[in-house]
Every structure is written in C-alpha cells, then in structure tokens.
Motif scaffolding. Sequence first.
Motif, PDB file in Angstrom:
ATOM      1  N   VAL A 177      27.425  23.841  43.318  1.00  0.00           N
ATOM      2  CA  VAL A 177      26.766  22.551  43.501  1.00  0.00           C
ATOM      3  C   VAL A 177      26.181  22.462  44.907  1.00  0.00           C
ATOM      4  O   VAL A 177      25.014  22.086  45.083  1.00  0.00           O
ATOM      5  N   ARG A 178      26.982  22.821  45.920  1.00  0.00           N
ATOM      6  CA  ARG A 178      26.502  22.765  47.306  1.00  0.00           C
ATOM      7  C   ARG A 178      25.263  23.646  47.485  1.00  0.00           C
ATOM      8  O   ARG A 178      24.304  23.292  48.141  1.00  0.00           O
ATOM      9  N   GLU A 179      25.315  24.837  46.884  1.00  0.00           N
ATOM     10  CA  GLU A 179      24.222  25.801  46.977  1.00  0.00           C
ATOM     11  C   GLU A 179      22.919  25.212  46.404  1.00  0.00           C
ATOM     12  O   GLU A 179      21.875  25.259  47.045  1.00  0.00           O
ATOM     13  N   VAL A 180      23.022  24.627  45.213  1.00  0.00           N
ATOM     14  CA  VAL A 180      21.829  24.068  44.574  1.00  0.00           C
ATOM     15  C   VAL A 180      21.283  22.905  45.391  1.00  0.00           C
ATOM     16  O   VAL A 180      20.075  22.798  45.620  1.00  0.00           O
ATOM     17  N   LEU A 181      22.166  22.040  45.882  1.00  0.00           N
ATOM     18  CA  LEU A 181      21.718  20.885  46.646  1.00  0.00           C
ATOM     19  C   LEU A 181      21.047  21.320  47.945  1.00  0.00           C
ATOM     20  O   LEU A 181      20.038  20.745  48.346  1.00  0.00           O
ATOM     21  N   SER A 182      21.587  22.332  48.576  1.00  0.00           N
ATOM     22  CA  SER A 182      20.978  22.765  49.826  1.00  0.00           C
ATOM     23  C   SER A 182      19.649  23.472  49.565  1.00  0.00           C
ATOM     24  O   SER A 182      18.694  23.320  50.315  1.00  0.00           O
ATOM     25  N   GLN A 183      19.568  24.184  48.456  1.00  0.00           N
ATOM     26  CA  GLN A 183      18.292  24.811  48.075  1.00  0.00           C
ATOM     27  C   GLN A 183      17.233  23.743  47.789  1.00  0.00           C
ATOM     28  O   GLN A 183      16.067  23.892  48.138  1.00  0.00           O
ATOM     29  N   ALA A 184      17.662  22.678  47.114  1.00  0.00           N
ATOM     30  CA  ALA A 184      16.728  21.609  46.767  1.00  0.00           C
ATOM     31  C   ALA A 184      16.243  20.891  48.032  1.00  0.00           C
ATOM     32  O   ALA A 184      15.071  20.548  48.154  1.00  0.00           O
ATOM     33  N   ARG A 185      17.174  20.688  48.962  1.00  0.00           N
ATOM     34  CA  ARG A 185      16.810  19.988  50.207  1.00  0.00           C
ATOM     35  C   ARG A 185      15.816  20.789  51.029  1.00  0.00           C
ATOM     36  O   ARG A 185      14.933  20.237  51.653  1.00  0.00           O
ATOM     37  N   SER A 186      15.976  22.093  51.031  1.00  0.00           N
ATOM     38  CA  SER A 186      15.087  22.932  51.832  1.00  0.00           C
ATOM     39  C   SER A 186      13.836  23.320  51.045  1.00  0.00           C
ATOM     40  O   SER A 186      13.074  24.177  51.456  1.00  0.00           O
ATOM     41  N   ASN A 187      13.665  22.667  49.875  1.00  0.00           N
ATOM     42  CA  ASN A 187      12.513  22.949  49.034  1.00  0.00           C
ATOM     43  C   ASN A 187      12.486  24.412  48.596  1.00  0.00           C
ATOM     44  O   ASN A 187      11.441  25.018  48.448  1.00  0.00           O
ATOM     45  N   GLY A 188      13.669  24.957  48.440  1.00  0.00           N
ATOM     46  CA  GLY A 188      13.788  26.350  48.038  1.00  0.00           C
ATOM     47  C   GLY A 188      13.994  26.481  46.546  1.00  0.00           C
ATOM     48  O   GLY A 188      13.299  25.841  45.762  1.00  0.00           O
ATOM     49  N   ARG A 189      15.021  27.259  46.140  1.00  0.00           N
ATOM     50  CA  ARG A 189      15.224  27.544  44.726  1.00  0.00           C
ATOM     51  C   ARG A 189      16.132  26.526  44.052  1.00  0.00           C
ATOM     52  O   ARG A 189      17.028  26.877  43.300  1.00  0.00           O
ATOM     53  N   GLY A 190      15.880  25.251  44.311  1.00  0.00           N
ATOM     54  CA  GLY A 190      16.686  24.219  43.671  1.00  0.00           C
ATOM     55  C   GLY A 190      15.867  22.974  43.428  1.00  0.00           C
ATOM     56  O   GLY A 190      14.958  22.664  44.194  1.00  0.00           O
ATOM     57  N   VAL A 191      16.153  22.272  42.326  1.00  0.00           N
ATOM     58  CA  VAL A 191      15.517  20.981  42.070  1.00  0.00           C
ATOM     59  C   VAL A 191      16.594  19.999  41.624  1.00  0.00           C
ATOM     60  O   VAL A 191      17.605  20.400  41.043  1.00  0.00           O
ATOM     61  N   THR A 192      16.371  18.732  41.909  1.00  0.00           N
ATOM     62  CA  THR A 192      17.304  17.689  41.484  1.00  0.00           C
ATOM     63  C   THR A 192      16.534  16.579  40.777  1.00  0.00           C
ATOM     64  O   THR A 192      15.342  16.405  40.988  1.00  0.00           O
ATOM     65  N   GLY A 193      17.231  15.856  39.927  1.00  0.00           N
ATOM     66  CA  GLY A 193      16.629  14.737  39.212  1.00  0.00           C
ATOM     67  C   GLY A 193      16.042  15.191  37.881  1.00  0.00           C
ATOM     68  O   GLY A 193      15.563  16.322  37.750  1.00  0.00           O
ATOM     69  N   LEU A 194      16.122  14.303  36.901  1.00  0.00           N
ATOM     70  CA  LEU A 194      15.730  14.652  35.537  1.00  0.00           C
ATOM     71  C   LEU A 194      14.278  15.123  35.434  1.00  0.00           C
ATOM     72  O   LEU A 194      13.992  16.116  34.778  1.00  0.00           O
ATOM     73  N   ARG A 195      13.372  14.418  36.096  1.00  0.00           N
ATOM     74  CA  ARG A 195      11.952  14.723  35.954  1.00  0.00           C
ATOM     75  C   ARG A 195      11.646  16.164  36.384  1.00  0.00           C
ATOM     76  O   ARG A 195      10.997  16.922  35.674  1.00  0.00           O
ATOM     77  N   ARG A 196      12.164  16.534  37.566  1.00  0.00           N
ATOM     78  CA  ARG A 196      11.897  17.874  38.076  1.00  0.00           C
ATOM     79  C   ARG A 196      12.658  18.960  37.313  1.00  0.00           C
ATOM     80  O   ARG A 196      12.159  20.063  37.127  1.00  0.00           O
ATOM     81  N   VAL A 197      13.883  18.602  36.878  1.00  0.00           N
ATOM     82  CA  VAL A 197      14.662  19.577  36.109  1.00  0.00           C
ATOM     83  C   VAL A 197      13.958  19.886  34.781  1.00  0.00           C
ATOM     84  O   VAL A 197      13.839  21.042  34.383  1.00  0.00           O
ATOM     85  N   LEU A 198      13.455  18.840  34.119  1.00  0.00           N
ATOM     86  CA  LEU A 198      12.754  19.054  32.845  1.00  0.00           C
ATOM     87  C   LEU A 198      11.509  19.907  33.048  1.00  0.00           C
ATOM     88  O   LEU A 198      11.212  20.811  32.260  1.00  0.00           O
ATOM     89  N   ARG A 199      10.809  19.629  34.126  1.00  0.00           N
ATOM     90  CA  ARG A 199       9.588  20.377  34.413  1.00  0.00           C
ATOM     91  C   ARG A 199       9.923  21.853  34.639  1.00  0.00           C
ATOM     92  O   ARG A 199       9.285  22.738  34.063  1.00  0.00           O
ATOM     93  N   GLN A 210      36.652  25.679  42.677  1.00  0.00           N
ATOM     94  CA  GLN A 210      36.049  25.963  43.977  1.00  0.00           C
ATOM     95  C   GLN A 210      34.678  26.626  43.811  1.00  0.00           C
ATOM     96  O   GLN A 210      33.724  26.294  44.500  1.00  0.00           O
ATOM     97  N   GLN A 211      34.587  27.520  42.827  1.00  0.00           N
ATOM     98  CA  GLN A 211      33.299  28.176  42.567  1.00  0.00           C
ATOM     99  C   GLN A 211      32.249  27.159  42.129  1.00  0.00           C
ATOM    100  O   GLN A 211      31.106  27.203  42.556  1.00  0.00           O
ATOM    101  N   ARG A 212      32.663  26.233  41.260  1.00  0.00           N
ATOM    102  CA  ARG A 212      31.756  25.181  40.800  1.00  0.00           C
ATOM    103  C   ARG A 212      31.266  24.360  41.987  1.00  0.00           C
ATOM    104  O   ARG A 212      30.104  24.059  42.120  1.00  0.00           O
ATOM    105  N   HIS A 213      32.221  24.011  42.829  1.00  0.00           N
ATOM    106  CA  HIS A 213      31.917  23.197  43.990  1.00  0.00           C
ATOM    107  C   HIS A 213      30.892  23.921  44.875  1.00  0.00           C
ATOM    108  O   HIS A 213      29.908  23.331  45.305  1.00  0.00           O
ATOM    109  N   ASP A 214      31.107  25.190  45.113  1.00  0.00           N
ATOM    110  CA  ASP A 214      30.194  25.974  45.941  1.00  0.00           C
ATOM    111  C   ASP A 214      28.810  26.057  45.300  1.00  0.00           C
ATOM    112  O   ASP A 214      27.792  26.012  45.984  1.00  0.00           O
TER     113      ASP A 214
END
Length: 134
Positions: free
Chosen positions: A13-35, A7-11
């Motif tokens: 993941v949701r946290e990172v995805l929502s951060q990425a969507r709001s252009n906050g403290r999250g990134v998705t995709g290999l290119r941005r993660v590597l950067r 459940q913690q893992r699931h939460d």
Amino acid sequence: MSALLAQQRHDQVREVLSQARSNGRGVTGLRRVLRSLEMGEVQVLLMADNYSSHAVECGSCGHLDAHMVRYCPVCGHSTLELEDVCEAIVAVAIRRDVELVYVKDDSEFDYIGGIAALLRFRADQQRGGMAAAS
Ligand SMILES: [Zn+2]
C-alpha cells in the motif's frame, strides 16, 4: 492473515501511494484506476475490503465509467447503472490477469478513496514502445 503477510500488504500500500504521489507507477481513485485498467496498465489492484461505489457500465463495449453518464464515451451505446462497481472491477481484473489485493483497516488508504493500482507502465509516458516496460 499472518503478521508477515499483513506487513507485506502494508508495504505494498505504501509503495503504491508513494508511486501515485510522485506521478510514477501508481494511480489512486476510481476514475484513474478504471482508466488504467482499460489501458491494460495495471499490475496490482488494491481495493479496501469494504469498498463500494456507483458507476456505469456500457452494455455494448463493457466500458466502466465513474461518471454517471447515460451514454458510453467510447462507443456511444447507452450505459447501465451499477449499484456497486466492485463486481465489475473484479471481473476485469480476472480477465486481464491483474493481481487483486484487498486492504483492511488502513486509514491512509481509505483517505485516498479506498482504491488504487500499481502499474506495469504508464501508457501516457511510454515513448520507446513496450520493450521499455520490463
Ligand atoms: Zn461502449
């Protein structure tokens, strides 16, 4: 894995995805993660447990690039092709003291590319120096 941990893992993941969507403290995709890894921004790196991707690594400065470039965009040295970037990513994560989380059976996570990161800060949004990060 216990139900609580799952459940913690699931939460997470949701946290990172929502951060990425709001252009906050999250990134998705290999290119941005590597950067973000190279910028030292990553706090937690999330990777699908079956993740695999081609990439190149600079033989001189160690730069990793999701684009199959023959010459390193950072130092101009020729690059080596990596069959699977995972091993290099894990090595960078360990070196930079980044928490690594493997995500299993998560369709939404697979949909965004199977790799994402939660950031300590975003260097491009940093205006007041490091003190503002924590
Ligand atoms: Zn290089």
